[in-house]
Design an enzyme around this catalytic site. Structure first.
Site, mmCIF file in Angstrom:
data_model
loop_
_atom_site.group_PDB
_atom_site.id
_atom_site.type_symbol
_atom_site.label_atom_id
_atom_site.label_comp_id
_atom_site.label_asym_id
_atom_site.label_seq_id
_atom_site.Cartn_x
_atom_site.Cartn_y
_atom_site.Cartn_z
ATOM 1 N N GLU A 1 0.825 -1.199 0.000
ATOM 2 C CA GLU A 1 0.000 0.000 0.000
ATOM 3 C C GLU A 1 0.862 1.254 0.000
ATOM 4 O OE1 GLU A 1 -3.950 -1.469 2.378
ATOM 5 O OE2 GLU A 1 -2.062 -1.508 3.438
ATOM 6 N N CYS B 1 3.457 8.495 0.983
ATOM 7 C CA CYS B 1 4.168 7.517 1.805
ATOM 8 C C CYS B 1 4.186 6.198 1.030
ATOM 9 C CB CYS B 1 3.387 7.398 3.108
ATOM 10 S SG CYS B 1 3.975 6.138 4.209
ATOM 11 N N CYS C 1 7.609 -7.184 6.787
ATOM 12 C CA CYS C 1 8.828 -6.613 7.369
ATOM 13 C C CYS C 1 9.433 -7.620 8.324
ATOM 14 C CB CYS C 1 8.507 -5.311 8.114
ATOM 15 S SG CYS C 1 9.988 -4.520 8.788
ATOM 16 N N CYS D 1 8.791 -5.322 15.053
ATOM 17 C CA CYS D 1 8.420 -4.394 16.130
ATOM 18 C C CYS D 1 7.063 -4.821 16.680
ATOM 19 C CB CYS D 1 8.382 -2.954 15.627
ATOM 20 S SG CYS D 1 9.957 -2.441 14.917
ATOM 21 N N CYS E 1 3.616 -3.057 15.591
ATOM 22 C CA CYS E 1 3.390 -2.723 14.181
ATOM 23 C C CYS E 1 2.703 -3.870 13.438
ATOM 24 C CB CYS E 1 4.736 -2.405 13.526
ATOM 25 S SG CYS E 1 4.598 -2.130 11.755
ATOM 26 N N SER F 1 12.700 6.557 6.361
ATOM 27 C CA SER F 1 12.438 6.282 7.776
ATOM 28 C C SER F 1 12.976 4.902 8.131
ATOM 29 C CB SER F 1 10.920 6.324 8.016
ATOM 30 O OG SER F 1 10.628 5.925 9.333
ATOM 31 N N CYS G 1 -0.299 5.181 10.300
ATOM 32 C CA CYS G 1 0.941 4.472 10.573
ATOM 33 C C CYS G 1 0.667 3.146 11.262
ATOM 34 C CB CYS G 1 1.795 5.275 11.535
ATOM 35 S SG CYS G 1 2.766 6.485 10.729
HETATM 36 N N1 SAH Z 1 10.269 0.554 8.933
HETATM 37 C C1 SAH Z 1 10.373 1.961 8.990
HETATM 38 C C2 SAH Z 1 9.307 2.686 8.225
HETATM 39 C C3 SAH Z 1 7.928 2.110 8.246
HETATM 40 S S1 SAH Z 1 7.117 2.089 9.820
HETATM 41 C C4 SAH Z 1 10.411 2.438 10.418
HETATM 42 O O1 SAH Z 1 10.149 1.647 11.325
HETATM 43 O O2 SAH Z 1 10.730 3.607 10.605
HETATM 44 C C5 SAH Z 1 6.549 3.762 9.863
HETATM 45 C C6 SAH Z 1 6.287 4.342 11.250
HETATM 46 O O3 SAH Z 1 5.077 3.802 11.785
HETATM 47 C C7 SAH Z 1 7.368 4.067 12.276
HETATM 48 O O4 SAH Z 1 7.754 5.279 12.900
HETATM 49 C C8 SAH Z 1 6.679 3.171 13.280
HETATM 50 O O5 SAH Z 1 7.233 3.351 14.557
HETATM 51 C C9 SAH Z 1 5.249 3.630 13.168
HETATM 52 N N2 SAH Z 1 4.246 2.661 13.591
HETATM 53 C C10 SAH Z 1 4.246 1.334 13.396
HETATM 54 N N3 SAH Z 1 3.137 0.777 13.933
HETATM 55 C C11 SAH Z 1 2.402 1.780 14.465
HETATM 56 C C12 SAH Z 1 1.150 1.847 15.125
HETATM 57 N N4 SAH Z 1 0.412 0.761 15.339
HETATM 58 N N5 SAH Z 1 0.693 3.060 15.520
HETATM 59 C C13 SAH Z 1 1.417 4.171 15.271
HETATM 60 N N6 SAH Z 1 2.602 4.163 14.641
HETATM 61 C C14 SAH Z 1 3.100 2.988 14.249
HETATM 62 FE FE1 SF4 Z 2 9.089 -2.927 10.227
HETATM 63 FE FE2 SF4 Z 2 8.954 -0.276 10.674
HETATM 64 FE FE3 SF4 Z 2 6.926 -1.934 11.352
HETATM 65 FE FE4 SF4 Z 2 9.198 -2.039 12.723
HETATM 66 S S1 SF4 Z 2 7.805 -0.285 12.606
HETATM 67 S S2 SF4 Z 2 8.036 -3.815 11.990
HETATM 68 S S3 SF4 Z 2 10.700 -1.652 11.137
HETATM 69 S S4 SF4 Z 2 7.657 -1.502 9.301
#
Ligand code: SAH
Ligand code: SF4
Length: 377
Positions: free
Chosen positions: A96, A109, A116, A120, A123, A220, A362
């Protein structure tokens, strides 16, 4: 079948690689610039369209190469004007892209991987594990598809603060039918796919390519330290955003496994060493997790950690999703955290839940198709 398998997708090649490809077939270097411009500036999808190139070369190119394309399988528009595009990659994978329309400065974006590997805890993309890296072509094709869509149907601008791109000149003159900023912040960890992400960024910022200023492209990362150094070496001047999300190694180890390899101190050193020109700042993203990292003690530690790095802070209230036990922060906690930083002269933007009603915020991107290849609701 005369499909792609043995032909070269020219959208996987940055300009020097395209020159190399054509030189290898006995063609002059300047032909590469012509072809490159046709692809990125005229959106040519076939060699027949390239009218300033000889018929013979066009025929040869048709035999040896092709120009891939992506069309969105679904486009959803949220009540705040945010548009989410779902791209079917044709092999069972989908990704997406999200367009955030802000007056005179649309931000797109884009995704860099299907799934991934970084895992994390908060996420949604991370819960899908890594399926595969996107190719350079698939990365730039997201931009080209959205560019086409908004030229036909410009989005409704929102008046909101935005943090992307180096926009301190306050210029909002760009048309709503154009993309102003690109952020590699969709699905995937861009620094885990640098071999394809670097040529994609080179295509984005090439004056003969997509013509974005490098001030308007942001990568990022969750903090892959050696790859940050490589990015800085190979594309100096691109903007860097770092998902910090915790102020102690203890918590960061727990919610971001990458921290066990590259703890906060090493990550901040890599930020300090990242080659940013002049007044440019590193963006620190900080997902506020209710009751976990959202107190004033956290805000204080955050400030202490980043104060010797030119910085701006992007606070992202956690977006809840099914199967994940973290909680969104209270509005009072968000406000207090934000105020603590603002009062100490930090540039801070708290992200509203943009695109929340279409799961485009996000951490809500899942890039999943249903069994028959249709988008999941
Ligand atoms: N992998 C990269 C970019 C994609 S994630 C990274 O981690 O920076 C993009 C952003 O979304 C990151 O800052 C991450 O911390 C945030 N993110 C992930 N899951 C989220 C959630 N459930 N709520 C809010 N932000 C989230
Ligand atoms: Fe991957 Fe970014 Fe999500 Fe972490 S926050 S799992 S690095 S997409």
């Amino acid at each position: 079948m005369t499909t792609a398998a043995c032909k070269t997708d020219l959208k996987n090649l940055n300009l020097p690689a395209l020159e190399h490809f054509l030189l290898g077939h006995g063609k002059e270097r300047f032909r590469a610039t012509q072809v490159f411009k046709w692809i990125y500036q005229q959106d040519a999808r076939t060699f027949d369209e390239m009218t300033n190139i000889s018929k013979e070369l066009r025929r040869e190119l048709t035999e040896k190469a092709f120009i891939s394309n992506l069309e969105p399988e679904a486009v959803e528009e949220g009540s705040d004007g945010t548009r989410k595009y779902l791209f079917n990659l044709g092999d069972g994978n989908a990704v997406e892209s999200v367009l955030i329309p802000i007056e005179g400065r649309n931000t797109l974006c884009i995704s860099s991987q299907a799934g991934c590997a970084m895992g994390c805890e908060f996420c949604l993309t991370g819960t899908f594990k890594l399926t595969r890296n996107l190719t350079t072509a698939e990365i730039v094709n997201q931009i080209m598809a959205v560019r086409r869509d908004i030229a036909r149907n410009p989005p409704t601008p929102q008046s909101a603060d935005d943090i992307w791109g180096d926009d301190e000149d306050g210029d909002r003159s760009q048309s709503q039918a154009e993309i102003r900023n690109i952020v590699l912040m969709g699905m995937g960890e861009p620094l885990h796919n640098l071999d394809n992400v670097i040529p994609a960024i080179q295509i984005m910022i090439d004056g003969n390519g997509l013509q974005f200023s490098n001030r308007r492209v942001t990568v990022s990362t969750c903090g892959l330290v050696p790859q940050m150094a490589r990015l800085g070496r190979e594309i100096p001047n691109v903007n860097l955003a770092v998902s910090l999300n915790a102020t102690t190694d203890e918590l960061r180890n727990r919610i971001m496994p990458v921290n066990r390899s590259y703890p906060i101190k090493e990550l901040l050193r890599a930020c300090r060493e990242f080659p940013l020109p002049g007044r440019r700042k590193v963006t620190f993203e900080y997902v506020l997790l209710g009751g976990l990292n959202d107190t004033l003690e956290d805000a204080k530690r955050l400030l202490r950690l980043i104060s010797d790095i030119p910085n701006k802070v992007n606070l992202i209230p956690f977006n809840e999703h099914e199967g994940c036990d973290f909680k969104a922060p209270s509005q009072a906690a968000i406000d207090a955290f934000h105020k603590y930083l603002i009062d100490r002269h930090v540039t801070v933007i708290t992200r509203d839940s943009r695109g929340g009603d279409i799961s485009a915020a996000c951490g809500q991107l899942k890039g999943r198709l249903g069994q028959g290849g249709e988008p999941l609701a």
